[in-house]
Write a protein that holds these residues in place. Structure first.
Motif, short mmCIF file in Angstrom:
data_model
loop_
_atom_site.label_atom_id
_atom_site.label_comp_id
_atom_site.label_asym_id
_atom_site.label_seq_id
_atom_site.Cartn_x
_atom_site.Cartn_y
_atom_site.Cartn_z
N GLY A 580 23.72 20.09 -40.61
CA GLY A 580 24.20 20.00 -39.25
C GLY A 580 23.08 19.76 -38.27
N VAL A 581 23.47 19.45 -37.03
CA VAL A 581 22.49 19.08 -36.01
C VAL A 581 21.62 20.25 -35.58
CG1 VAL A 581 23.82 17.14 -35.12
CG2 VAL A 581 24.24 19.44 -34.23
N MET A 582 22.00 21.49 -35.93
CA MET A 582 21.17 22.65 -35.59
C MET A 582 20.55 23.31 -36.81
SD MET A 582 21.25 22.57 -32.35
CE MET A 582 20.51 24.15 -31.90
N ASP A 583 20.57 22.62 -37.94
CA ASP A 583 20.02 23.19 -39.19
C ASP A 583 18.53 22.90 -39.30
OD1 ASP A 583 22.46 24.22 -39.89
OD2 ASP A 583 23.00 22.54 -41.20
N TRP A 584 17.75 23.48 -38.40
CA TRP A 584 16.32 23.23 -38.39
C TRP A 584 15.63 23.77 -39.64
CZ3 TRP A 584 14.28 19.95 -34.98
CH2 TRP A 584 14.99 19.70 -33.81
N HIS A 585 16.25 24.74 -40.29
CA HIS A 585 15.62 25.32 -41.48
C HIS A 585 15.55 24.33 -42.64
CE1 HIS A 585 19.96 25.90 -41.95
NE2 HIS A 585 19.76 25.97 -43.25
N ARG A 586 16.24 23.18 -42.50
CA ARG A 586 16.21 22.17 -43.55
C ARG A 586 15.31 20.99 -43.17
NH1 ARG A 586 22.35 21.62 -45.85
NH2 ARG A 586 21.19 20.49 -47.46
N HIS A 587 14.35 21.25 -42.30
CA HIS A 587 13.49 20.18 -41.78
C HIS A 587 12.70 19.49 -42.88
CE1 HIS A 587 9.74 22.69 -41.97
NE2 HIS A 587 10.63 23.68 -41.86
N SER A 588 12.13 20.24 -43.80
CA SER A 588 11.32 19.62 -44.86
C SER A 588 12.18 18.81 -45.81
CB SER A 588 10.54 20.70 -45.62
OG SER A 588 9.57 21.30 -44.79
N GLU A 589 13.37 19.27 -46.05
CA GLU A 589 14.29 18.52 -46.92
C GLU A 589 14.63 17.17 -46.30
OE1 GLU A 589 18.94 18.81 -48.45
OE2 GLU A 589 17.97 20.57 -47.53
N LEU A 590 14.93 17.17 -45.01
CA LEU A 590 15.25 15.92 -44.33
C LEU A 590 14.05 14.98 -44.30
CD1 LEU A 590 17.32 17.29 -41.30
CD2 LEU A 590 18.18 15.91 -43.20
N LYS A 591 12.88 15.54 -44.06
CA LYS A 591 11.66 14.72 -44.04
C LYS A 591 11.44 14.06 -45.40
CE LYS A 591 7.74 15.91 -45.35
NZ LYS A 591 6.44 16.54 -45.68
N GLU A 592 11.59 14.80 -46.48
CA GLU A 592 11.32 14.27 -47.82
C GLU A 592 12.35 13.21 -48.21
OE1 GLU A 592 9.02 13.83 -51.20
OE2 GLU A 592 8.65 14.90 -49.32
N LEU A 593 13.62 13.44 -47.89
CA LEU A 593 14.66 12.45 -48.20
C LEU A 593 14.38 11.14 -47.46
CD1 LEU A 593 17.93 14.60 -48.10
CD2 LEU A 593 16.98 13.40 -50.09
N ALA A 594 14.04 11.25 -46.18
CA ALA A 594 13.76 10.05 -45.39
C ALA A 594 12.49 9.36 -45.87
CB ALA A 594 13.64 10.42 -43.91
N TYR A 595 11.51 10.12 -46.29
CA TYR A 595 10.26 9.54 -46.79
C TYR A 595 10.52 8.69 -48.04
CZ TYR A 595 5.82 9.45 -49.36
OH TYR A 595 4.73 9.06 -50.07
N LEU A 596 11.26 9.23 -48.99
CA LEU A 596 11.56 8.48 -50.22
C LEU A 596 12.40 7.25 -49.91
CD1 LEU A 596 12.34 11.50 -52.60
CD2 LEU A 596 10.25 10.11 -52.50
N TYR A 597 13.35 7.42 -49.00
CA TYR A 597 14.19 6.28 -48.59
C TYR A 597 13.34 5.21 -47.92
CZ TYR A 597 17.47 3.60 -45.72
OH TYR A 597 18.16 2.59 -45.10
N GLY A 598 12.43 5.65 -47.04
CA GLY A 598 11.58 4.69 -46.33
C GLY A 598 10.66 3.92 -47.26
#
Length: 621
Positions: A580-598
């Motif tokens: 969700g838009v307020m799930d800041w505790h998942r910041h590293s997960e989002l970063k890693e997914l976007a990194y691999l995608y990028g």
């Protein structure tokens, strides 16, 4: 004598040559052209003069033989088209015998031929065959206008002028470094007063038609003409300033040490009267990278579109400036989206590892916060760690307060922003940056291009209701930029021409909850459940205030597709449905997914020769 023979004869008849180049008159016999030529009035038009004005009577037709003109409608600042030699001005209203439909203004000193209506009527009686090409030409123009061919041209200058800013002359080393960089991107010619004096006949006055024609002809032969003004307001300086599309104010960082503001010199005073703010750039030249502070003292007196920093001898900085001038600067545009914006960090890491360097950054809300860090040259992994510290450990967006001004206490958030972004001014960043906020005082977007960086981040992320709005010194009330523009592509394009990598999130899935509206508890019920530890009735699983607010802001992306151009690359990173838009505790997960995608995206697009990726990868080679 044939038309071909006539073209090959040496002649000073500018009018005759110009008439042949116009579709309307190209098929006339030489006798008719000779007759028409004698009736044309030759007019010198200074830069800034409008030769036709919207709403006036169309009593004459104008044919430029030298120079360029901009076409404006409805009082708008941005032109819808430009007109050069050989293309008639005002022909639609003239031939239709109606009011002028646009205002046409000289972009530099120019020369036009004027044909009155009385002489045109006499020409049609003498050569009625001219009416058919006129009808065909107007039909073609209507078709091109309908197809959008006459849309506003790219704002890439054909000529610029270098003027000293403040008391210090432009260093010759800067001119040479800029020349070297520009030569990598276009056919450029630098012109000084001494070269002009050598090239034209002795005694040629700068305000003469001969000088104007020579300069305009020189411009037409090169991709870019760079005028170098004298150190003082000479006749040459004035002519060079009037002829240029852009005014480049070159400042020595060491000028007037300790002075809080540096006044305009006489050269600048004249130049800023000629060139509007959107056609001005400030280049501050530094001895070393660490000295990039105090740009505000230059900007106090100078309104400019962008300011740039270059270090003496740094090819990287001069190349970046050259890309802005030639329309090749690569921008990174980042969208808002709360915690989802952590994906920007992973994408930026992938771009950086691939060797893609951005020339300018811009973003809205959370995207503005991330791009501000990128502009500060913060490492992606370090930024991810800072996000965890702020939003997870310190819980800066979870400190509820008495809801007099907002639901959340903003003080801890402000302290964290100041610590991470420091007191640096946006104008002092090594690369241009902007953040977009919504100005509730005038219901317009507000671009932060100067002033405190941390305050710009605070303003663009002021989620209405959750955080108090940011109030500027002038009293403007600023809230989250996503209210008006969640993906600020238009803002980026208003500042520069060239390719952009645009990050946006996929349109959100439908927000559905298995909850009865009538079952939502009252204030008293919520309070009783909170203070009664034995209560076994959980609160209904309904969306929180923060979720509703953030989702509402992210809806505003309806104009994104129309704002993108073929030069842009839209990147949509994967976001798990459970985040969700307020799930800041998942910041590293989002970063890693976007990194691999990028990484995968860059590899695929690079192999396929995608123009944006290709340009980005080649810019430092």
């Amino acid at each position: 004598m044939t038309r071909e023979d006539h073209n090959q004869l040496p002649t000073d008849s500018t009018a005759h040559r110009s008439l042949i180049a116009v579709d309307l008159f190209r098929h006339l016999p030489d006798e008719a052209l000779d007759w028409l030529e004698k009736r044309l009035e030759r007019i010198a038009v200074e830069r800034g003069v409008s030769i036709v004005c919207e709403g006036d009577e169309a009593d004459a037709l104008y044919i430029p033989t030298s120079g360029r003109f901009s076409v404006h409608v409805g009082g708008r600042k941005r032109p819808i088209a430009e007109v050069g030699p050989g293309r008639p001005i005002g022909e639609v209203a003239f031939f239709a015998n109606t009011k002028r439909t646009a205002t046409v203004t000289a972009l530099r000193d120019s020369i036009v031929l004027r044909l009155t209506r009385a002489d045109f009527d006499a020409l049609t009686r003498r050569s009625p065959e001219i009416l058919q090409p006129i009808a065909s030409t107007l039909a073609r123009r209507l078709a091109r206008a309908t197809s959008g061919e006459f849309a506003r041209p790219p704002s890439i200058p054909r000529s610029i002028v270098l003027c000293r800013a403040g008391p210090t002359p432009i260093a010759e080393s800067f001119i040479q470094d800029l020349r070297t960089s520009l030569e990598s991107y276009t056919d450029v010619h630098f012109l000084t007063e001494s070269e002009f004096a050598t090239a034209v006949p002795n005694g040629t006055a700068l305000d003469s038609d001969t000088a104007t024609n020579w300069l305009n002809e020189l411009e037409s032969r090169h991709g870019l003409l760079v005028y170098v003004a004298d150190d003082t307001l000479t006749d040459w300086s004035q002519k060079a300033i009037r002829q240029a599309d852009w005014l480049m104010l070159v400042a020595d960082d060491k000028s007037a040490p300790g002075q809080p503001r540096i006044p305009l010199n006489r050269l600048e005073q004249f130049a800023t009267e000629i060139h509007p703010p959107e056609a001005r750039r400030l280049i501050v030249v530094h001895k070393a990278q660490q000295s990039q502070r105090g740009t505000k003292r230059w900007l106090e007196e100078r309104m400019v579109q962008l300011n740039h920093h270059v270090v003496e001898g740094a090819r990287r900085d001069h190349d970046r400036l050259a890309r802005f001038i030639t329309g090749r600067a690569i921008g990174l545009v980042a969208c808002g989206g709360g915690a989802l914006c952590c994906a920007h960090v992973g994408l930026f890491k992938a771009f950086s590892e691939a060797g893609i360097e951005f020339d300018i950054f811009g973003g809205t809300s959370g995207g503005g916060a991330m791009t501000a860090a990128f502009a500060l040259d913060v490492d992606a992994d370090d930024l991810d760690a800072s996000i965890g510290e702020m939003f997870v450990k310190q819980r800066v967006l979870k400190r509820i307060t008495w809801p007099r001004y907002a639901l959340l206490d903003h003080k801890s958030f402000d302290r964290a922003l100041l610590k991470n972004y420091t007191n640096i001014g946006i104008e002092d960043l090594p690369r241009p940056f902007f953040a977009l906020s919504t100005n509730l005082s005038d219901n317009e977007v507000y671009l932060h291009q100067q002033g405190s960086l941390w305050q710009a981040v605070r303003s663009t992320g002021s989620i209405p209701g959750l955080l108090p709005p940011f109030v500027t010194e002038s009293g403007d009330v600023l809230v989250d930029g996503a209210v008006l523009d969640n993906v600020p592509v238009k803002a980026m394009k208003s500042l520069k021409t060239g390719p952009n990598i645009v990050i946006s999130f996929a349109e959100t899935d439908s927000l559905t909850y298995d909850v009865r509206y009538s079952g939502l508890p009252s204030r008293a019920d919520i309070l009783m459940r909170a203070i009664n530890p034995l209560s076994k009735r959980p609160l209904p699983r309904a969306p929180s205030v923060a979720t509703i607010l953030m989702r509402s802001l992210m809806v505003n992306r309806s104009e994104l597709d129309s704002a993108l151009s073929p030069d842009d690359l839209l990147v949509v990173p994967p976001i798990p449905d459970t985040v969700g838009v307020m799930d800041w505790h998942r910041h590293s997960e989002l970063k890693e997914l976007a990194y691999l995608y990028g990484r995968e995206l860059i590899s695929t697009l690079g192999e396929n020769g995608h123009p944006v990726i290709k340009a980005a990868l080649n810019q430092n080679n």
